[in-house]
Design a protein around this motif. Structure first.
Motif, mmCIF file in Angstrom:
data_model
loop_
_atom_site.group_PDB
_atom_site.id
_atom_site.type_symbol
_atom_site.label_atom_id
_atom_site.label_comp_id
_atom_site.label_asym_id
_atom_site.label_seq_id
_atom_site.Cartn_x
_atom_site.Cartn_y
_atom_site.Cartn_z
ATOM 1 N N VAL A 1 0.811 -1.073 -0.045
ATOM 2 C CA VAL A 1 -0.223 -0.134 -0.054
ATOM 3 C C VAL A 1 0.886 1.168 -0.002
ATOM 4 O O VAL A 1 1.810 1.271 0.544
ATOM 5 C CB VAL A 1 -0.862 -0.057 1.173
ATOM 6 C CG1 VAL A 1 -1.861 1.370 1.262
ATOM 7 C CG2 VAL A 1 -2.064 -1.110 1.179
ATOM 8 N N SER A 2 0.618 2.118 -0.846
ATOM 9 C CA SER A 2 1.323 3.192 -0.859
ATOM 10 C C SER A 2 1.418 4.267 0.208
ATOM 11 O O SER A 2 0.447 3.979 1.259
ATOM 12 C CB SER A 2 0.960 4.321 -2.181
ATOM 13 O OG SER A 2 0.802 3.606 -3.068
ATOM 14 N N ARG B 1 -3.527 -1.903 -7.849
ATOM 15 C CA ARG B 1 -2.751 -0.604 -8.191
ATOM 16 C C ARG B 1 -3.241 0.247 -9.333
ATOM 17 O O ARG B 1 -4.098 0.107 -10.136
ATOM 18 C CB ARG B 1 -1.435 -1.029 -9.156
ATOM 19 C CG ARG B 1 -0.214 -0.126 -9.331
ATOM 20 C CD ARG B 1 0.920 -0.774 -10.371
ATOM 21 N NE ARG B 1 0.363 -1.019 -11.627
ATOM 22 C CZ ARG B 1 0.220 -2.085 -12.114
ATOM 23 N NH1 ARG B 1 1.007 -3.071 -11.537
ATOM 24 N NH2 ARG B 1 0.052 -2.417 -13.368
ATOM 25 N N LEU B 2 -3.312 1.660 -8.926
ATOM 26 C CA LEU B 2 -4.023 2.835 -9.630
ATOM 27 C C LEU B 2 -2.918 3.197 -10.526
ATOM 28 O O LEU B 2 -1.874 4.011 -10.025
ATOM 29 C CB LEU B 2 -4.556 3.567 -8.833
ATOM 30 C CG LEU B 2 -5.709 3.256 -7.822
ATOM 31 C CD1 LEU B 2 -5.983 4.219 -7.039
ATOM 32 C CD2 LEU B 2 -6.652 2.354 -8.452
ATOM 33 N N ASP B 3 -3.043 3.184 -11.841
ATOM 34 C CA ASP B 3 -2.175 3.713 -12.731
ATOM 35 C C ASP B 3 -2.644 5.127 -13.479
ATOM 36 O O ASP B 3 -3.470 5.039 -14.091
ATOM 37 C CB ASP B 3 -1.755 2.748 -13.878
ATOM 38 C CG ASP B 3 -1.071 1.744 -13.523
ATOM 39 O OD1 ASP B 3 -0.197 1.663 -12.434
ATOM 40 O OD2 ASP B 3 -1.122 0.594 -14.250
ATOM 41 N N TYR C 1 1.775 8.826 -15.324
ATOM 42 C CA TYR C 1 2.146 9.920 -14.258
ATOM 43 C C TYR C 1 2.635 9.258 -13.142
ATOM 44 O O TYR C 1 3.523 9.917 -12.180
ATOM 45 C CB TYR C 1 0.997 11.203 -14.051
ATOM 46 C CG TYR C 1 1.634 12.348 -13.827
ATOM 47 C CD1 TYR C 1 2.309 13.100 -14.709
ATOM 48 C CD2 TYR C 1 1.546 12.887 -12.868
ATOM 49 C CE1 TYR C 1 3.019 14.341 -14.405
ATOM 50 C CE2 TYR C 1 2.164 14.176 -12.219
ATOM 51 C CZ TYR C 1 3.009 14.902 -13.238
ATOM 52 O OH TYR C 1 3.507 16.063 -12.777
ATOM 53 N N GLY C 2 1.867 8.424 -12.466
ATOM 54 C CA GLY C 2 2.368 7.765 -11.332
ATOM 55 C C GLY C 2 1.534 6.669 -10.963
ATOM 56 O O GLY C 2 0.494 6.233 -11.577
ATOM 57 N N HIS C 3 1.815 5.957 -9.820
ATOM 58 C CA HIS C 3 1.251 4.784 -9.327
ATOM 59 C C HIS C 3 0.896 4.773 -7.833
ATOM 60 O O HIS C 3 1.623 5.389 -7.033
ATOM 61 C CB HIS C 3 2.087 3.461 -9.460
ATOM 62 C CG HIS C 3 2.608 3.157 -10.752
ATOM 63 N ND1 HIS C 3 1.837 2.499 -11.989
ATOM 64 C CD2 HIS C 3 4.004 3.341 -11.247
ATOM 65 C CE1 HIS C 3 2.830 2.415 -12.892
ATOM 66 N NE2 HIS C 3 4.006 2.950 -12.543
ATOM 67 N N ILE C 4 -0.281 4.363 -7.538
ATOM 68 C CA ILE C 4 -0.791 4.434 -6.221
ATOM 69 C C ILE C 4 -1.345 3.082 -5.938
ATOM 70 O O ILE C 4 -2.236 2.669 -6.643
ATOM 71 C CB ILE C 4 -1.729 5.570 -5.629
ATOM 72 C CG1 ILE C 4 -1.171 6.869 -6.357
ATOM 73 C CG2 ILE C 4 -2.409 5.570 -4.467
ATOM 74 C CD1 ILE C 4 -2.268 7.993 -5.978
ATOM 75 N N VAL C 5 -0.805 2.269 -4.899
ATOM 76 C CA VAL C 5 -1.459 0.937 -4.497
ATOM 77 C C VAL C 5 -2.315 1.545 -3.204
ATOM 78 O O VAL C 5 -1.874 1.862 -2.275
ATOM 79 C CB VAL C 5 -0.239 -0.099 -4.259
ATOM 80 C CG1 VAL C 5 -0.988 -1.436 -3.603
ATOM 81 C CG2 VAL C 5 0.532 -0.306 -5.339
#
Length: 148
Positions: free
Chosen positions: A29-30, A127-129, A137-141
């Motif tokens: 998790v981010s 994972r949110l791309d 632009y980035g990834h958030i888990v």
């Protein structure tokens, strides 16, 4: 010569496949970070959204909630629309959670922001791309919790 090319191609593909498996096992998790007066999840100084892991903002399967995205960067870098594609660690399922919404001006210490409604279909890590225009632009888990 052809045999050597085929062997190299097979080794390259095998290496990529095993790397992907390792990445999937290492999903975490981010991290949370502060910006303005809010706690956010994501990549500090790059991309994130307001989130504090409290009941009101946790992800639950198929529960749509409002999330305020924030981006940091030069104005020409963040002028295109925000699109977010999500991938389930467990199943590999892919879904579009945000489809080309406009990024507004500065907010909460970020260079741009975008209000959104999001939901994810099942429990587990996702994972949110995040794409700005065509650029990743980035990834958030995030973790989607079982229904309460």
């Amino acid at each position: 010569m052809r045999l050597l090319t085929v062997i190299l191609l097979v080794l390259l593909l095998a290496g990529c496949a095993s790397e992907e498996v390792v990445l999937d096992k290492d999903w975490k998790v981010s991290p949370l970070f502060e910006s303005g007066s809010y706690t956010m999840i994501g990549e500090e100084g790059r991309i994130g959204f307001i989130y504090d892991d409290g009941e009101a903002v946790r992800f639950y399967p198929n529960k749509e909630q409002k999330y305020m995205w924030h981006v940091w960067g030069q104005s020409e870098e963040i002028q295109d629309a925000l699109t977010v594609l999500a991938t389930s660690q467990e199943t590999g399922e892919k879904v579009t959670v945000i489809n080309a919404i406009s990024i507004g001006g500065p907010n909460n210490g970020a260079d741009g922001h975008a209000p959104s409604m999001m939901s994810l279909p099942s429990a587990g890590l996702w994972r949110l791309d995040a794409y700005v225009g065509e650029k990743l632009y980035g990834h958030i888990v995030v973790e989607v919790h079982e229904n309460v």
